[in-house]
Design an enzyme around this catalytic site. Structure first.
Site, short mmCIF file in Angstrom:
data_model
loop_
_atom_site.label_atom_id
_atom_site.label_comp_id
_atom_site.label_asym_id
_atom_site.label_seq_id
_atom_site.Cartn_x
_atom_site.Cartn_y
_atom_site.Cartn_z
N CYS A 5 -9.78 10.74 -6.19
CA CYS A 5 -10.55 11.60 -6.99
C CYS A 5 -10.61 11.40 -8.49
O CYS A 5 -9.50 11.02 -8.71
CB CYS A 5 -10.21 13.18 -6.48
SG CYS A 5 -10.79 13.59 -4.91
N GLY A 36 -13.81 7.86 -6.31
CA GLY A 36 -14.31 8.60 -5.27
C GLY A 36 -15.97 8.36 -5.32
O GLY A 36 -16.56 8.51 -6.16
N ASN A 110 -7.65 16.86 -8.54
CA ASN A 110 -7.38 15.56 -7.95
C ASN A 110 -5.90 15.99 -7.46
O ASN A 110 -4.94 15.93 -8.24
CB ASN A 110 -7.32 14.16 -9.08
CG ASN A 110 -6.72 12.98 -8.48
OD1 ASN A 110 -6.36 12.40 -8.98
ND2 ASN A 110 -6.86 12.72 -7.12
N GLY A 111 -5.98 15.67 -6.29
CA GLY A 111 -4.43 15.72 -5.55
C GLY A 111 -4.50 16.57 -4.22
O GLY A 111 -6.01 16.60 -3.76
N TYR A 250 -2.74 0.11 -6.36
CA TYR A 250 -4.08 -0.10 -6.04
C TYR A 250 -5.08 0.97 -6.70
O TYR A 250 -6.09 0.24 -6.97
CB TYR A 250 -3.96 0.47 -4.57
CG TYR A 250 -5.49 0.28 -3.81
CD1 TYR A 250 -6.24 -0.82 -3.37
CD2 TYR A 250 -6.09 1.66 -3.53
CE1 TYR A 250 -7.35 -0.85 -3.05
CE2 TYR A 250 -7.13 1.57 -2.73
CZ TYR A 250 -8.26 0.51 -2.80
OH TYR A 250 -9.31 0.55 -2.30
P1 AMP Z 1 -5.96 -2.07 6.27
O1 AMP Z 1 -7.00 -2.88 6.74
O2 AMP Z 1 -6.02 -0.75 6.82
O3 AMP Z 1 -4.57 -2.69 6.35
O4 AMP Z 1 -6.22 -1.70 4.55
C1 AMP Z 1 -5.73 -2.44 3.59
C2 AMP Z 1 -6.65 -2.95 2.67
O5 AMP Z 1 -7.27 -1.80 2.04
C3 AMP Z 1 -6.00 -3.45 1.28
O6 AMP Z 1 -6.89 -4.56 1.01
C4 AMP Z 1 -6.10 -2.44 0.10
O7 AMP Z 1 -6.68 -3.04 -0.91
C5 AMP Z 1 -7.17 -1.27 0.73
N1 AMP Z 1 -6.71 -0.07 0.63
C6 AMP Z 1 -5.26 0.28 0.65
N2 AMP Z 1 -5.04 1.62 0.61
C7 AMP Z 1 -6.53 2.13 0.45
C8 AMP Z 1 -7.04 3.35 0.50
N3 AMP Z 1 -6.25 4.48 0.36
N4 AMP Z 1 -8.50 3.43 0.32
C9 AMP Z 1 -9.40 2.46 0.34
N5 AMP Z 1 -8.62 1.13 0.42
C10 AMP Z 1 -7.33 1.12 0.53
#
Ligand code: AMP
Length: 471
Positions: A5, A36, A110-111, A250
């Site tokens: 957020c 978001g 946010n949180g 990230y």
């Molecule tokens: P996964 O396919 O579930 O292993 O997601 C990993 C990928 O999603 C990585 O390339 C990250 O850049 C991205 N990622 C990690 N955490 C999040 C998040 N909370 N929301 C959106 N993308 C994410």
């Protein structure tokens, strides 16, 4: 659900800039759009009444020129949302407005509150009616309750005593814009100066967008009031903090400065550390776009292995339907990412990404590279294995879904089909962030949380909340 957020607050001198708050908020929210994409909202005041508008979609899709023109005011707040607590529904979009005896307040958050159900029950027992299932409405109602019997500073302090969890808040009370950060400082929020006024924003990149100047971060446990000047109240002080490490890994933009650290530098250092911790012979270093770019540059610089793009991202596709036919499912992946054949054919590729959550992305990408002719694919990850869920604002996945919660590194390596897999060490990550371990929240990496979460370990960091000192 996956959450990020973004919040913004803007306060101009009423004499100099009577109507512009909404436009500034609109631009700042666009700068925070990565935090978001589900809904967007703005609430402003012209000194006599509060005007608010919010809806589903991207900031630029929802807010037309006409909508913005109706929001004339010199002070206001804004929010972009991707849901955590509370589902994907229009009534959960923010800012929330609550009317009480003394007026109407607007609030954006946010949180994630860990104890919101308990607080909600308590408020409902007092006869308060809720319109949503969001934890932010609980904060709004708590605050309204306290404002009836206290001045603003006391009211915020009393409300904060009851809130457990992560919260960076912007609040509009009268024509004052207030910023609040929880005592452990989980989520970022900073203060900036713009021509004729002040700004609060989740990330400093939003202040840059407004051509403003970053003044400083809001300190954990601090409340700032933007009026004709900035007033600061350090309401709570903890021995240690619990900044979310995932902001650096990230979430945040690489051009943002969070708690004094430029995110770009942290990610670059993560890449350097990956190269140092696990030296690997290869022909190219490539990022998974966009999340792995800065770390891949860091890796390449320190290993002298050339940086080259193995994958190109289509920036215009967001969500794709899950297609039932396997063949078309692959089309959906290819729609988002395609390989650059000449960079990978017959090559040994080091592939850098920020994290593995469920393992789905890595598996698909490794498969794409193999089909594109890569000889070896060495996957390097900028965070240690994610083994526990996040309860504090990032709904990554449930424990069952987290691949590293159930499989060893070798097991994940096998599942994603990589030639080799290496995750940065915990100490390596801490060192790249450049903060003491004690000041970071790493619950998702260690399974030990800084605040009490039913059914989870919280060991000594829990002491922080019990011992926080009210000034
Ligand atoms: P996964 O396919 O579930 O292993 O997601 C990993 C990928 O999603 C990585 O390339 C990250 O850049 C991205 N990622 C990690 N955490 C999040 C998040 N909370 N929301 C959106 N993308 C994410």
């Amino acid at each position: 659900m996956r959450d990020k957020c973004g919040v913004v607050g803007v306060r101009f001198d009423a004499e100099k800039n009577r109507d512009a708050a909404a436009l500034y908020i609109y631009y700042a929210l666009q700068a925070l759009q990565h935090r978001g994409q589900e809904s967007a909202g703005i609430a402003v005041t012209n000194g006599s009444c509060l005007l608010s508008d919010k809806g589903m979609g991207l900031v630029s899709d929802y807010f037309s020129r006409e909508r913005l023109q109706k929001l004339a005011g010199y002070a206001g707040i804004g929010h972009v949302r991707y849901s955590t607590t509370g589902g994907s529904r229009p009534e959960n979009s923010q800012p929330y407005t609550v009317t009480y005896k003394g007026g109407t307040i607007a609030i954006a958050h946010n949180g994630n509150l860990v104890n919101y159900r308990e607080l909600k029950k308590e408020l409902e027992a007092e006869g308060r009616v809720f319109n949503s299932d969001s934890d932010t409405e609980v904060i709004a109602q708590m605050l309204a309750r306290e404002l009836i019997r206290n001045d603003i500073v006391e009211a915020v302090k009393e409300a904060m005593k009851r809130l457990v969890g992560s919260y960076s808040l912007v609040i509009l009370i009268g024509d004052k814009v207030i910023g609040v950060r929880d005592p452990l400082g989980f989520k970022p929020i900073c203060i900036g100066r713009v021509d004729g006024g002040y700004v609060l924003a989740s990330e400093s990149a939003a202040i840059d967008t407004l051509n403003g100047e970053l003044v400083r971060d809001v300190a954990p446990g601090e409340m700032v009031v933007l009026g004709d000047k900035i007033e600061s109240y350090r309401l709570f002080r903890c021995k240690n903090h619990a900044h979310c490490m995932f902001e650096y890994v990230y979430f945040a933009r690489p051009d943002s400065i969070i708690d004094g650290r430029l995110v770009y530098n942290v990610r670059h250092k993560i890449g350097e550390t990956l190269a140092a911790e696990c030296p690997t012979e290869a022909d190219i270093v490539s990022p998974v776009p966009d999340s792995g770019i800065t770390s891949a540059i860091g890796y390449s610089n320190s290993s002298s292995i050339p940086y080259a793009e193995a994958l190109i991202k289509n920036r215009y596709v967001n969500r794709t339907f899950i297609m039932p036919v396997q063949e078309l499912r692959e089309t959906a992946v290819r729609l988002k990412l395609n390989t650059v054949r000449s960079n990978i054919e017959g090559k040994r590729v080091i592939l850098i990404d920020d994290s593995i959550v469920r393992g789905t992305t890595s598996r698909r990408i490794v498969d794409l590279l193999r089909r594109g002719g890569a000889r070896e694919i060495h996957v390097r990850i900028g965070s240690p294995p994610i083994v526990s869920p996040c309860y504090l604002g990032i709904d990554m996945a449930t424990r069952e879904e987290l691949i590293a919660a159930h499989k060893s590194v070798k097991g994940v390596e096998f599942l994603i089909g990589a030639t080799s897999l290496y995750y940065i060490s915990l100490d390596g990550l801490v060192d790249a962030i450049g903060m003491p371990k004690e000041d970071l929240c790493m619950g998702c990496l260690t399974g030990v949380y800084p605040i009490e979460i039913p059914g989870e370990k919280c060991e000594d960091k829990q002491m922080k909340l019990n011992h926080f000192v009210s000034e």
